[in-house]
Design a protein around this motif. Structure first.
Motif, PDB file in Angstrom:
ATOM      1  N   GLU A 117       0.407  -0.969  -0.067  1.00 23.10           N
ATOM      2  CA  GLU A 117      -0.503   0.411   0.666  1.00 23.10           C
ATOM      3  C   GLU A 117       1.089   1.171   0.187  1.00 23.10           C
ATOM      4  O   GLU A 117       0.314   2.408  -0.470  1.00 23.10           O
ATOM      5  CB  GLU A 117      -1.082   0.344   1.233  1.00 23.10           C
ATOM      6  CG  GLU A 117      -1.926  -1.502   1.171  1.00 23.10           C
ATOM      7  CD  GLU A 117      -2.576  -1.173   0.578  1.00 23.10           C
ATOM      8  OE1 GLU A 117      -3.079  -0.427  -0.223  1.00 23.10           O
ATOM      9  OE2 GLU A 117      -3.717  -2.873   0.762  1.00 23.10           O
ATOM     10  N   ILE A 118       1.670   1.410   0.879  1.00 26.02           N
ATOM     11  CA  ILE A 118       2.708   2.359   0.948  1.00 26.02           C
ATOM     12  C   ILE A 118       3.594   2.952  -0.495  1.00 26.02           C
ATOM     13  O   ILE A 118       3.236   4.200  -1.032  1.00 26.02           O
ATOM     14  CB  ILE A 118       3.894   1.856   2.040  1.00 26.02           C
ATOM     15  CG1 ILE A 118       3.097   1.891   3.079  1.00 26.02           C
ATOM     16  CG2 ILE A 118       5.347   2.861   1.769  1.00 26.02           C
ATOM     17  CD1 ILE A 118       2.223   3.490   3.845  1.00 26.02           C
TER      18      ILE A 118
ATOM     19  N   GLU B  78      -4.261   4.640  -0.574  1.00 26.00           N
ATOM     20  CA  GLU B  78      -3.570   4.016   0.170  1.00 26.00           C
ATOM     21  C   GLU B  78      -2.531   4.073   0.699  1.00 26.00           C
ATOM     22  O   GLU B  78      -2.607   3.078   1.625  1.00 26.00           O
ATOM     23  CB  GLU B  78      -2.214   3.910  -1.942  1.00 26.00           C
ATOM     24  CG  GLU B  78      -3.077   3.722  -3.037  1.00 26.00           C
ATOM     25  CD  GLU B  78      -3.382   2.505  -2.663  1.00 26.00           C
ATOM     26  OE1 GLU B  78      -3.358   1.356  -2.340  1.00 26.00           O
ATOM     27  OE2 GLU B  78      -4.222   2.454  -3.650  1.00 26.00           O
ATOM     28  N   ARG B  79      -2.516   5.418   0.950  1.00 25.71           N
ATOM     29  CA  ARG B  79      -1.900   5.302   2.559  1.00 25.71           C
ATOM     30  C   ARG B  79      -2.725   4.981   3.681  1.00 25.71           C
ATOM     31  O   ARG B  79      -2.498   4.877   4.643  1.00 25.71           O
ATOM     32  CB  ARG B  79      -0.898   6.856   2.311  1.00 25.71           C
ATOM     33  CG  ARG B  79      -0.180   7.100   3.578  1.00 25.71           C
ATOM     34  CD  ARG B  79       0.639   8.766   3.633  1.00 25.71           C
ATOM     35  NE  ARG B  79      -0.851   9.397   3.607  1.00 25.71           N
ATOM     36  CZ  ARG B  79      -0.921  10.760   2.840  1.00 25.71           C
ATOM     37  NH1 ARG B  79      -0.371  10.011   1.250  1.00 25.71           N
ATOM     38  NH2 ARG B  79      -1.927  11.887   2.732  1.00 25.71           N
ATOM     39  N   GLU B  80      -3.940   5.576   3.385  1.00 22.88           N
ATOM     40  CA  GLU B  80      -5.107   5.297   4.893  1.00 22.88           C
ATOM     41  C   GLU B  80      -5.035   3.969   4.113  1.00 22.88           C
ATOM     42  O   GLU B  80      -5.075   3.279   5.375  1.00 22.88           O
ATOM     43  CB  GLU B  80      -6.254   5.861   4.282  1.00 22.88           C
ATOM     44  CG  GLU B  80      -6.157   7.660   4.433  1.00 22.88           C
ATOM     45  CD  GLU B  80      -7.390   8.487   3.889  1.00 22.88           C
ATOM     46  OE1 GLU B  80      -8.453   7.600   3.029  1.00 22.88           O
ATOM     47  OE2 GLU B  80      -7.338   9.653   3.973  1.00 22.88           O
ATOM     48  N   HIS B  81      -5.152   2.710   3.718  1.00 21.42           N
ATOM     49  CA  HIS B  81      -5.096   1.942   3.419  1.00 21.42           C
ATOM     50  C   HIS B  81      -3.625   1.391   4.350  1.00 21.42           C
ATOM     51  O   HIS B  81      -4.947   0.262   5.285  1.00 21.42           O
ATOM     52  CB  HIS B  81      -5.488   1.310   2.109  1.00 21.42           C
ATOM     53  CG  HIS B  81      -6.203   1.762   1.231  1.00 21.42           C
ATOM     54  ND1 HIS B  81      -6.617   0.990  -0.505  1.00 21.42           N
ATOM     55  CD2 HIS B  81      -7.403   2.127   1.788  1.00 21.42           C
ATOM     56  CE1 HIS B  81      -7.839   1.893  -0.762  1.00 21.42           C
ATOM     57  NE2 HIS B  81      -8.892   2.138   0.925  1.00 21.42           N
ATOM     58  N   GLY B  82      -2.692   1.698   4.146  1.00 21.63           N
ATOM     59  CA  GLY B  82      -1.858   0.735   4.342  1.00 21.63           C
ATOM     60  C   GLY B  82      -1.928   1.573   6.609  1.00 21.63           C
ATOM     61  O   GLY B  82      -1.749   0.632   7.573  1.00 21.63           O
ATOM     62  N   SER B  83      -2.586   2.572   7.174  1.00 19.43           N
ATOM     63  CA  SER B  83      -2.558   3.132   8.353  1.00 19.43           C
ATOM     64  C   SER B  83      -3.706   1.764   8.835  1.00 19.43           C
ATOM     65  O   SER B  83      -3.404   1.695  10.014  1.00 19.43           O
ATOM     66  CB  SER B  83      -2.852   4.561   7.838  1.00 19.43           C
ATOM     67  OG  SER B  83      -2.238   5.112   7.708  1.00 19.43           O
ATOM     68  N   LYS B  84      -4.720   1.602   7.537  1.00 18.59           N
ATOM     69  CA  LYS B  84      -5.616   1.121   9.190  1.00 18.59           C
ATOM     70  C   LYS B  84      -5.526  -0.740   8.526  1.00 18.59           C
ATOM     71  O   LYS B  84      -5.326  -0.942   9.757  1.00 18.59           O
ATOM     72  CB  LYS B  84      -6.875   1.366   7.750  1.00 18.59           C
ATOM     73  CG  LYS B  84      -7.893   2.431   7.374  1.00 18.59           C
ATOM     74  CD  LYS B  84      -9.270   2.300   6.873  1.00 18.59           C
ATOM     75  CE  LYS B  84     -10.201   2.963   6.284  1.00 18.59           C
ATOM     76  NZ  LYS B  84     -11.113   3.028   5.839  1.00 18.59           N
ATOM     77  N   LEU B  85      -4.342  -0.856   7.740  1.00 20.45           N
ATOM     78  CA  LEU B  85      -3.673  -2.335   8.225  1.00 20.45           C
ATOM     79  C   LEU B  85      -2.634  -2.442   9.471  1.00 20.45           C
ATOM     80  O   LEU B  85      -3.040  -3.486  10.227  1.00 20.45           O
ATOM     81  CB  LEU B  85      -3.183  -2.981   7.369  1.00 20.45           C
ATOM     82  CG  LEU B  85      -4.262  -3.514   6.084  1.00 20.45           C
ATOM     83  CD1 LEU B  85      -3.084  -3.465   5.516  1.00 20.45           C
ATOM     84  CD2 LEU B  85      -4.792  -4.408   6.040  1.00 20.45           C
ATOM     85  N   VAL B  86      -1.949  -0.990   9.586  1.00 17.28           N
ATOM     86  CA  VAL B  86      -1.820  -0.990  11.265  1.00 17.28           C
ATOM     87  C   VAL B  86      -2.193  -0.620  11.870  1.00 17.28           C
ATOM     88  O   VAL B  86      -1.989  -1.374  13.013  1.00 17.28           O
ATOM     89  CB  VAL B  86      -0.557   0.286  11.186  1.00 17.28           C
ATOM     90  CG1 VAL B  86       0.078   0.694  12.002  1.00 17.28           C
ATOM     91  CG2 VAL B  86       0.388   0.464   9.809  1.00 17.28           C
ATOM     92  N   GLU B  87      -3.266  -0.360  12.084  1.00 15.25           N
ATOM     93  CA  GLU B  87      -4.109  -0.081  13.483  1.00 15.25           C
ATOM     94  C   GLU B  87      -5.176  -1.411  13.414  1.00 15.25           C
ATOM     95  O   GLU B  87      -4.961  -1.844  14.895  1.00 15.25           O
ATOM     96  CB  GLU B  87      -5.001   0.788  12.982  1.00 15.25           C
ATOM     97  CG  GLU B  87      -4.822   2.004  13.373  1.00 15.25           C
ATOM     98  CD  GLU B  87      -6.435   3.281  13.103  1.00 15.25           C
ATOM     99  OE1 GLU B  87      -7.651   2.957  11.732  1.00 15.25           O
ATOM    100  OE2 GLU B  87      -6.102   4.110  12.385  1.00 15.25           O
TER     101      GLU B  87
ATOM    102  N   ILE C  63      -4.267  -3.630  -9.800  1.00 17.48           N
ATOM    103  CA  ILE C  63      -3.868  -5.308 -10.207  1.00 17.48           C
ATOM    104  C   ILE C  63      -3.470  -5.845  -9.030  1.00 17.48           C
ATOM    105  O   ILE C  63      -3.121  -6.426  -8.881  1.00 17.48           O
ATOM    106  CB  ILE C  63      -4.468  -5.207 -11.884  1.00 17.48           C
ATOM    107  CG1 ILE C  63      -4.876  -4.834 -12.486  1.00 17.48           C
ATOM    108  CG2 ILE C  63      -3.630  -6.797 -11.568  1.00 17.48           C
ATOM    109  CD1 ILE C  63      -4.809  -5.624 -13.953  1.00 17.48           C
ATOM    110  N   LYS C  64      -2.235  -5.305  -9.391  1.00 18.43           N
ATOM    111  CA  LYS C  64      -0.924  -6.107  -8.446  1.00 18.43           C
ATOM    112  C   LYS C  64      -1.251  -5.792  -6.532  1.00 18.43           C
ATOM    113  O   LYS C  64      -1.112  -7.248  -6.338  1.00 18.43           O
ATOM    114  CB  LYS C  64       0.068  -4.919  -8.638  1.00 18.43           C
ATOM    115  CG  LYS C  64       1.656  -5.935  -7.841  1.00 18.43           C
ATOM    116  CD  LYS C  64       2.873  -4.415  -7.834  1.00 18.43           C
ATOM    117  CE  LYS C  64       4.086  -5.294  -7.252  1.00 18.43           C
ATOM    118  NZ  LYS C  64       5.419  -4.188  -7.485  1.00 18.43           N
ATOM    119  N   VAL C  65      -2.049  -4.975  -6.894  1.00 18.30           N
ATOM    120  CA  VAL C  65      -2.277  -4.650  -5.222  1.00 18.30           C
ATOM    121  C   VAL C  65      -4.075  -5.994  -4.545  1.00 18.30           C
ATOM    122  O   VAL C  65      -3.865  -6.261  -3.488  1.00 18.30           O
ATOM    123  CB  VAL C  65      -2.905  -2.770  -4.800  1.00 18.30           C
ATOM    124  CG1 VAL C  65      -3.518  -3.299  -3.290  1.00 18.30           C
ATOM    125  CG2 VAL C  65      -1.444  -2.342  -4.843  1.00 18.30           C
TER     126      VAL C  65
END
Length: 229
Positions: A76-77, A111-120, A161-163
């Motif tokens: 995501e990052i 995408e950055r918010e997606h990464g943050s949500k996974l961290v949470e 598609i990769k993500v």
């Protein structure tokens, strides 16, 4: 008489000055006592901050699933940085496509918010008590220039598609035995995968429309399409 009055006044002023000094000394002593009291309280607080021994049975995510989650955060990052590079390119005065720039800057934020949500989520499951320093590596952006808007949208679609493939792989890992993290799988399927699929369809539609406009109108078609973004 005047001299006597002067002597009397001088004595009164001297007594007043002595009382003032005594009052200041008492206030200073009181402040020192208060500071010592606060320092003692701080030491007591610091002493009580030791991590207590509690059961770890609630921390039940397994290694393969945790590794997959950490890899997905990095994906995501990476996507966020690539979209940021796209937005920066179309913001150049020599390119000047504000619609494309805004679209890609928005995608970078998502995408950055997606990464943050996974961290949470990892934090909620008790998986960020160690190894936080190597959770995210700053990526190197592979591409920084594009021939036109269509090329950028095509790269964006490939990136999504990769993500999406990475999320599907993570879902398969976390739902297989002996893990079966059904809560995480439901979260990834119902929130992330749903958004990914809609995003892919939206990008594919935009790319089709743009190519049609460029086939008939060339750069003017791209200019007009930019106004719709």
């Amino acid at each position: 008489v005047a001299q006597a009055y002067g002597d009397f006044k001088s004595k009164q002023e001297s007594k007043s000055f002595v009382r003032e000094l005594q009052r200041e000394r008492e206030e200073h002593q009181l402040k020192e006592k208060q500071n010592l009291s606060h320092e003692g309280q701080d030491q007591e607080c610091k002493g009580s901050l030791a991590v207590p021994e509690i059961t770890k049975d609630w921390v039940d995510m397994k290694d393969a699933c945790i590794k997959g989650m950490r890899n997905q955060i990095q994906e995501e990052i990476n996507a966020s940085y690539q979209y940021l590079a796209m937005g920066a390119y179309f913001s150049r005065d020599t390119v000047n496509r504000p619609g494309f720039a805004e679209h890609f800057f928005k995608a970078a934020k998502e995408e950055r918010e997606h990464g943050s949500k996974l961290v949470e989520y990892l934090s909620m499951r008790g998986q960020l008590t160690e190894g936080v320093s190597d959770l995210i590596n700053v990526p190197t952006v592979a591409k920084q220039e594009w021939t036109d808007g269509a090329a950028a949208l095509s790269d964006a679609l490939d990136l999504e598609i990769k993500v999406t493939k990475s999320i599907r792989k993570l879902i398969q890992t976390c739902e297989n035995k002996p893990y079966n993290h059904y809560h995480l799988v439901d979260y990834l399927t119902g929130v992330y995968l749903e958004e990914q699929l809609h995003g892919q369809r939206e990008l594919a539609g935009k790319l089709t429309t743009l190519k049609k406009m460029m086939d008939t109108n060339g750069e003017l078609g791209e200019f007009l399409f930019d106004k719709t973004l």
